[in-house]
Motif scaffolding. Structure first.
Motif, PDB file in Angstrom:
ATOM      1  N   THR A 146      21.353  -0.248  78.272  1.00  0.00           N
ATOM      2  CA  THR A 146      22.212   0.634  79.058  1.00  0.00           C
ATOM      3  C   THR A 146      23.673   0.386  78.692  1.00  0.00           C
ATOM      4  O   THR A 146      24.487   1.295  78.666  1.00  0.00           O
ATOM      5  CB  THR A 146      21.998   0.387  80.563  1.00  0.00           C
ATOM      6  OG1 THR A 146      20.602   0.410  80.818  1.00  0.00           O
ATOM      7  CG2 THR A 146      22.682   1.450  81.388  1.00  0.00           C
ATOM      8  N   LEU A 147      23.999  -0.891  78.434  1.00  0.00           N
ATOM      9  CA  LEU A 147      25.338  -1.242  77.942  1.00  0.00           C
ATOM     10  C   LEU A 147      25.187  -1.836  76.545  1.00  0.00           C
ATOM     11  O   LEU A 147      24.135  -2.372  76.203  1.00  0.00           O
ATOM     12  CB  LEU A 147      25.985  -2.286  78.853  1.00  0.00           C
ATOM     13  CG  LEU A 147      26.401  -1.866  80.253  1.00  0.00           C
ATOM     14  CD1 LEU A 147      26.867  -3.093  81.035  1.00  0.00           C
ATOM     15  CD2 LEU A 147      27.519  -0.843  80.197  1.00  0.00           C
ATOM     16  N   ARG A 148      26.231  -1.751  75.766  1.00  0.00           N
ATOM     17  CA  ARG A 148      26.218  -2.380  74.443  1.00  0.00           C
ATOM     18  C   ARG A 148      26.927  -3.725  74.525  1.00  0.00           C
ATOM     19  O   ARG A 148      28.031  -3.797  75.037  1.00  0.00           O
ATOM     20  CB  ARG A 148      26.981  -1.500  73.435  1.00  0.00           C
ATOM     21  CG  ARG A 148      26.311  -0.193  73.127  1.00  0.00           C
ATOM     22  CD  ARG A 148      25.349  -0.349  71.962  1.00  0.00           C
ATOM     23  NE  ARG A 148      24.303   0.671  72.007  1.00  0.00           N
ATOM     24  CZ  ARG A 148      24.400   1.853  71.412  1.00  0.00           C
ATOM     25  NH1 ARG A 148      25.468   2.160  70.736  1.00  0.00           N
ATOM     26  NH2 ARG A 148      23.419   2.721  71.501  1.00  0.00           N
ATOM     27  N   ASN A 149      26.271  -4.764  74.028  1.00  0.00           N
ATOM     28  CA  ASN A 149      26.988  -6.042  73.958  1.00  0.00           C
ATOM     29  C   ASN A 149      27.726  -6.099  72.618  1.00  0.00           C
ATOM     30  O   ASN A 149      27.135  -5.851  71.571  1.00  0.00           O
ATOM     31  CB  ASN A 149      26.022  -7.221  74.086  1.00  0.00           C
ATOM     32  CG  ASN A 149      24.831  -7.110  73.166  1.00  0.00           C
ATOM     33  OD1 ASN A 149      24.024  -6.199  73.317  1.00  0.00           O
ATOM     34  ND2 ASN A 149      24.747  -8.012  72.210  1.00  0.00           N
ATOM     35  N   GLU A 150      29.056  -6.391  72.699  1.00  0.00           N
ATOM     36  CA  GLU A 150      29.842  -6.390  71.469  1.00  0.00           C
ATOM     37  C   GLU A 150      29.509  -7.606  70.622  1.00  0.00           C
ATOM     38  O   GLU A 150      29.580  -7.583  69.402  1.00  0.00           O
ATOM     39  CB  GLU A 150      31.349  -6.398  71.766  1.00  0.00           C
ATOM     40  CG  GLU A 150      31.857  -5.158  72.478  1.00  0.00           C
ATOM     41  CD  GLU A 150      31.963  -5.369  73.973  1.00  0.00           C
ATOM     42  OE1 GLU A 150      31.714  -6.490  74.443  1.00  0.00           O
ATOM     43  OE2 GLU A 150      32.298  -4.397  74.665  1.00  0.00           O
ATOM     44  N   ILE A 151      29.169  -8.700  71.325  1.00  0.00           N
ATOM     45  CA  ILE A 151      28.976  -9.963  70.619  1.00  0.00           C
ATOM     46  C   ILE A 151      27.535 -10.408  70.778  1.00  0.00           C
ATOM     47  O   ILE A 151      26.917 -10.182  71.809  1.00  0.00           O
ATOM     48  CB  ILE A 151      29.911 -11.058  71.197  1.00  0.00           C
ATOM     49  CG1 ILE A 151      31.350 -10.515  71.296  1.00  0.00           C
ATOM     50  CG2 ILE A 151      29.884 -12.324  70.363  1.00  0.00           C
ATOM     51  CD1 ILE A 151      32.201 -11.253  72.288  1.00  0.00           C
ATOM     52  N   GLY A 152      27.007 -11.076  69.767  1.00  0.00           N
ATOM     53  CA  GLY A 152      25.691 -11.683  69.853  1.00  0.00           C
ATOM     54  C   GLY A 152      24.562 -10.709  69.581  1.00  0.00           C
ATOM     55  O   GLY A 152      24.782  -9.550  69.277  1.00  0.00           O
ATOM     56  N   ARG A 153      23.317 -11.254  69.649  1.00  0.00           N
ATOM     57  CA  ARG A 153      22.192 -10.365  69.387  1.00  0.00           C
ATOM     58  C   ARG A 153      21.035 -10.628  70.331  1.00  0.00           C
ATOM     59  O   ARG A 153      20.858 -11.705  70.845  1.00  0.00           O
ATOM     60  CB  ARG A 153      21.748 -10.465  67.932  1.00  0.00           C
ATOM     61  CG  ARG A 153      21.381 -11.865  67.497  1.00  0.00           C
ATOM     62  CD  ARG A 153      21.148 -11.864  65.999  1.00  0.00           C
ATOM     63  NE  ARG A 153      19.752 -11.573  65.708  1.00  0.00           N
ATOM     64  CZ  ARG A 153      19.336 -11.074  64.543  1.00  0.00           C
ATOM     65  NH1 ARG A 153      20.207 -10.777  63.606  1.00  0.00           N
ATOM     66  NH2 ARG A 153      18.063 -10.878  64.326  1.00  0.00           N
ATOM     67  N   VAL A 154      20.281  -9.559  70.533  1.00  0.00           N
ATOM     68  CA  VAL A 154      19.096  -9.640  71.375  1.00  0.00           C
ATOM     69  C   VAL A 154      17.938  -9.261  70.487  1.00  0.00           C
ATOM     70  O   VAL A 154      17.997  -8.267  69.764  1.00  0.00           O
ATOM     71  CB  VAL A 154      19.190  -8.632  72.538  1.00  0.00           C
ATOM     72  CG1 VAL A 154      17.931  -8.686  73.393  1.00  0.00           C
ATOM     73  CG2 VAL A 154      20.422  -8.881  73.386  1.00  0.00           C
ATOM     74  N   SER A 155      16.884 -10.094  70.481  1.00  0.00           N
ATOM     75  CA  SER A 155      15.706  -9.669  69.727  1.00  0.00           C
ATOM     76  C   SER A 155      14.462  -9.762  70.595  1.00  0.00           C
ATOM     77  O   SER A 155      14.369 -10.584  71.508  1.00  0.00           O
ATOM     78  CB  SER A 155      15.553 -10.445  68.422  1.00  0.00           C
ATOM     79  OG  SER A 155      15.856 -11.805  68.628  1.00  0.00           O
ATOM     80  N   PHE A 156      13.543  -8.895  70.315  1.00  0.00           N
ATOM     81  CA  PHE A 156      12.328  -8.770  71.107  1.00  0.00           C
ATOM     82  C   PHE A 156      11.152  -8.828  70.143  1.00  0.00           C
ATOM     83  O   PHE A 156      11.106  -8.046  69.183  1.00  0.00           O
ATOM     84  CB  PHE A 156      12.370  -7.429  71.851  1.00  0.00           C
ATOM     85  CG  PHE A 156      11.230  -7.237  72.807  1.00  0.00           C
ATOM     86  CD1 PHE A 156      11.166  -7.979  73.986  1.00  0.00           C
ATOM     87  CD2 PHE A 156      10.227  -6.319  72.552  1.00  0.00           C
ATOM     88  CE1 PHE A 156      10.129  -7.803  74.877  1.00  0.00           C
ATOM     89  CE2 PHE A 156       9.184  -6.135  73.447  1.00  0.00           C
ATOM     90  CZ  PHE A 156       9.135  -6.877  74.609  1.00  0.00           C
ATOM     91  N   GLU A 157      10.268  -9.776  70.328  1.00  0.00           N
ATOM     92  CA  GLU A 157       9.151 -10.007  69.406  1.00  0.00           C
ATOM     93  C   GLU A 157       9.651 -10.158  67.977  1.00  0.00           C
ATOM     94  O   GLU A 157       9.077  -9.607  67.042  1.00  0.00           O
ATOM     95  CB  GLU A 157       8.149  -8.864  69.476  1.00  0.00           C
ATOM     96  CG  GLU A 157       7.461  -8.772  70.823  1.00  0.00           C
ATOM     97  CD  GLU A 157       6.295  -7.802  70.776  1.00  0.00           C
ATOM     98  OE1 GLU A 157       6.537  -6.627  70.432  1.00  0.00           O
ATOM     99  OE2 GLU A 157       5.163  -8.207  71.067  1.00  0.00           O
TER     100      GLU A 157
END
Lengths: 347, 291, 245
Positions: free
Chosen positions: C54-65
């Protein structure tokens, strides 16, 4: 009712309408009927985006005019070809022009649909009101372009000669246009009804209700909105395509008339926006009312009526006539359920 | 192509004067749309209504249009309060402002325009005042009074409103509505009342803008429609809800239109505003002054 | 140890000059029941919104599986198997309760599998979900006719309808009575037993403690504790920053 059955049923209704109109034996019926049917298409088209998705389009007139001017551009193609193309090619084009009305409708639909897609693409990431404002802007930008485009007549307008009779069928040309618009109405209503009952219809409803929740439920909201603007714009363009033949002389002020924008909004709002029946009902009622008022009083008064009805309905009956019918049915149902005893839960 | 400098500067001056006037037409929408989030697309219709009132009084009694506008301010304020009340009860309270609220204002716009057509016809109407035909000249540069006076009055109007919004209790409460309703309640103010005052005020400005409009140019009922796009273009351009932004946006648009009309012909001018609006919405929706 | 289901690496988010999240690292293992707590404004909801797209994070990363999610719109994350419920229930008001569940079934389960489910199959799944949350009798009702707790259940059922691997429940119990809270906690545990990993964001400590196998604490946009619930609430920093305020 499944969609094929619906198509057959509505074609039968259309045939009956045509038969009755012929029985009247008066060309005025076709003239007036054409305008009403044109509004059926416009209102239905508007509602696909406005009623189903909740996005207000103030630029119906622009999409309608796009269809009309696509026709003008195509009809005038031989002039252009004679000037710039070798003779052989020019004569081929001259032979193919003017294309039959269904082809013109398709062309107008494609152009208006593309403009719908473009407008949506530019603005639909923003809040809904910005889309509404952008459609207002779109109408003026397009009108300015047309006014300054000499090929389609510029501000002076353009003549499109209407044949007396339709060559293939031998019927009066206005009658032929009436039949074409009747078929387009059936198409528009079928499309609207099919959307309502499909996965797309659910998707549209979730956009109207809550876009954030829709996204979280896996609905690709942006793509669906673009689908809606494209279909809606295309149908409006198709409604506009035969208009130059109907009116004979097309000028920007008539093609971009505010009456189209107002009626496209007022008719669904007054009929009811949640089902395909609403715009149909609104268009038939309001269209007929306007025809009568225009003849008996004046066209300005008939427009004033539309405006007043629009304001009255959105304030007093937010769900339109369909909403009023629903309420009535519930009341009758409740009255029956209480068996004529004290009406406890009726209200 | 070489551009004649004098022509260019005259077009620039005309644009700035025009822009000042545009600010007066827009300020109402800056308040209603920018601050209150009420998409009042009928605002230009109220402006035209103001023009016609100025016209009637001027024609019958020979009163100056600006004086008339000041006298009818209370009436426009009351009208605005009434419209807001209907809007609040019918749409805002029910949470239906998006679709039906927009249709409501569109209906109002249309009804006002058609009523004016029915009463006055589609002929252009204009007012008489001594200064309208006068022009101040500095060498090759012209300052026509019919443009200069509206511009000055407009800037006074905007300055006054800005002072009101930043320096008075009510004004600050209005600005707080934009930020959050909670803060407003902490100020012990009733948000509905504050919004009603602000909206009424926004409609009141239409009386002034209408008088200025008919000083600048002859008016017919459908002129208002051209202003819908301008007004929202300026509003978005200047960043929503900021009066200084409104002035800057209006000046920019006025200059662009004036240059377009001078160098490409007046028939292209309407598209400038709308084209700019479309581009701004597409690429920079927070306005050119926005974050 | 197997790769985590969800991996959050150094995620940061700012609004203007305000730092809402800073350097968040978090792994969520498959099948886990994770509680996420923190005072108001600590960045919990911002984190949820960044995770769900819903929001964009400018920094870092999110990974799923193991798959990076950066820039993926919310609906695609839902299709990958991340579902969320909203803090304030956001039902589709013009649709019936059963139709509310149909939407994710149509737009995620169907889209994901590529199989055209027969109408009867969809109905069966709908019914199954309604039975799971105990709303069978309300299937044809509109959301406005539901009670507060029923609305929360609908919200959870709709999230479950997308057949997620991970469910992020954002304050699913605020404003409910104790027995209703117990009801929802039991429901969440039932969902977890079906194999769904659950992240619960919650203020009600009794609920968090009885639900969570692991507890993470956010304060002022930073993670200050992560571990076994009983250890975390005894952590001095947590006590100072949060519990003992």
């Amino acid at each position: 009712m499944r969609t094929p059955v619906f198509i057959v049923a509505s074609l039968i209704v259309a045939a009956v309408v045509y038969g009755l109109a012929r029985l009247a034996g008066n060309d005025y019926v076709f003239f007036a009927g054409y305008v009403i049917l044109q509004f059926v298409v416009l209102a239905t088209a508007w509602n696909i985006l406005g009623g189903y998705c909740g996005y207000v389009n103030f630029g119906s007139a622009a999409f309608f005019a796009l269809g009309a001017y696509t026709t003008v551009a195509l009809v005038k193609l031989p002039n252009l070809a004679a000037k710039y193309l070798p003779e052989g090619l020019a004569s081929v084009i001259a032979a193919a022009v003017p294309p039959p009305i269904p082809v013109l409708m398709l062309a107008g639909g494609v152009i208006a649909g593309l403009v719908g897609l473009g407008t949506g693409y530019l603005t639909l990431r923003l809040r809904g009101v910005f889309f509404a404002i952008a459609t207002l802007a779109l109408a003026v930008v397009l009108q300015t372009l047309i006014v300054n485009w000499d090929y389609v007549g510029g501000s002076r307008g353009a003549y499109v000669i209407r044949p007396q009779v339709h060559a293939l069928t031998g019927i009066n040309y206005v009658e032929y246009l009436f039949v074409m618009m009747l078929l387009l109405s059936v198409t528009a209503l079928t499309v609207a009804r099919a959307i309502e009952r499909s996965q797309l219809g659910y998707g549209f409803a979730t956009i109207r209700d809550d876009e954030l929740a829709a996204e979280a439920s896996g609905v690709p909201t942006l793509r669906l909105k673009l689908v809606a603007t494209t279909i809606s714009g295309a149908l409006m363009g198709m409604a506009g395509a035969p208009f130059p033949y109907y009116i004979g002389y097309l000028e920007p002020a008539s093609a971009f008339g505010l009456a189209y924008a107002v009626n496209s909004i007022a008719m669904p709002m007054i009929g009811g926006t949640t089902s395909w029946v609403g715009p149909l009902l609104g268009a038939l009622l309001l269209g007929t009312l306007q025809q009568i008022a225009t003849v008996t009083i004046s066209s300005a008064v008939s427009l004033l009526l539309v405006g007043l009805l629009l304001v009255a309905f959105v304030v007093i009956a937010p769900n339109g006539l369909l909403g009023l019918f629903d309420k009535l049915r519930q009341r009758i149902g409740a009255a029956r359920a209480s068996g004529g005893n004290a009406r406890t839960g009726a209200a | 192509m070489t551009i004649p400098v004098e022509l260019f500067i005259n077009a620039l001056i005309a644009g700035i004067l025009l822009g000042g006037f545009y600010a007066a037409v827009t300020v109402g929408v800056s308040i209603s749309f920018g601050i209150l989030d009420i998409v009042n697309i009928a605002h230009p219709a109220f402006v035209i209504l103001g023009s016609y009132i100025a016209y009637i009084v001027n024609q019958r009694l020979g009163v100056d249009p600006i004086l008339t506008a000041i006298m009818v301010l209370p009436a426009f304020y009351a009208l605005g309060a009434m419209v807001y009340q209907v809007y609040y009860v019918s749409f805002e309270k029910r949470g239906q402002e998006a679709l039906r609220g927009l249709a409501f204002f569109f209906g109002l716009l249309f009804v006002t325009e058609v009523t004016l057509i029915l009463v006055f016809g589609v002929d252009y109407r204009y007012v008489h005042a001594a200064y309208i035909d006068q022009t101040i000249r500095f060498g090759a540069f012209d300052l026509p009074m019919r443009m200069l006076i509206p511009c000055v009055i407009a800037l006074m109007l905007l300055g006054g409103l800005q002072l009101f919004l930043t320096k008075t209790y009510t004004g600050r409460a209005i600005m707080a509505v934009a930020q959050d309703q909670m803060a407003l309640q902490l100020m012990a103010a009733d948000p509905v009342r504050i919004k009603r005052i602000a909206f009424a005020l926004s409609i009141a400005t239409a009386a002034i803008a209408g008088a200025l409009l008919i000083i600048i140019q002859p008016v017919e009922p459908s002129v208002g429609r051209e202003y819908i796009g301008r007004v929202f273009a300026i509003c978005v351009l200047g960043g929503l809800g900021s009066l200084p932004g409104t002035v800057i946006g209006a000046m920019l648009l006025g200059i662009m239109e004036s240059l377009t009309a001078t160098f490409y012909g007046p028939s292209w001018a309407p598209a400038v505003a709308f084209g700019f609006l479309l581009l701004t919405l597409a690429f920079r929706p927070s306005g050119i002054l926005g974050r | 140890m197997s790769a985590p289901l969800l991996r959050v690496e150094n995620v940061g988010k700012r609004f203007g000059g305000f730092i809402a999240l800073e350097g968040i690292n978090l792994d969520v293992a498959n099948g886990e029941r994770l509680g996420l707590i923190g005072p108001n404004g600590s960045g919990k909801s911002t984190l949820v919104n960044c995770l769900c797209g819903t929001l964009r994070n400018e920094i870092g990363r999110v990974s799923f599986e193991g798959r990076a999610l950066d820039g993926l719109p919310a609906h695609q994350r839902t299709r990958l198997g991340m579902a969320r419920s909203f803090q304030l229930p956001r039902p589709f008001t013009s649709l019936s309760v059963a139709e509310n569940l149909r939407v994710p079934l149509l737009y995620t389960v169907k889209a994901r599998s590529g199989i055209t489910h027969a109408g009867a199959d969809l109905d069966a799944r709908c019914h199954d979900l309604l039975a799971l949350v105990g709303l069978e009798s309300k299937a044809t009702k509109r959301p406005r006719d539901l009670t507060q707790v029923e609305m929360r259940k609908l919200e959870l059922a709709r999230a479950m309808a997308s057949d997620p691997k991970l469910l992020i429940a954002d304050e699913a119990m605020a404003g409910l009575s104790q027995s209703e809270v117990n009801d929802i906690v039991a429901l969440l545990i039932r969902m977890n037993e079906r194999g769904v990993t659950i992240v619960l964001i919650e203020h009600i400590m009794s609920a968090v403690m009885s639900f969570s196998q692991r507890l993470v604490v956010l304060v002022s946009g930073r993670k200050i504790a992560d571990g076994k619930p009983d250890d975390v609430i005894r952590d001095a920093e947590v006590e100072r920053a949060y519990l003992g305020q």
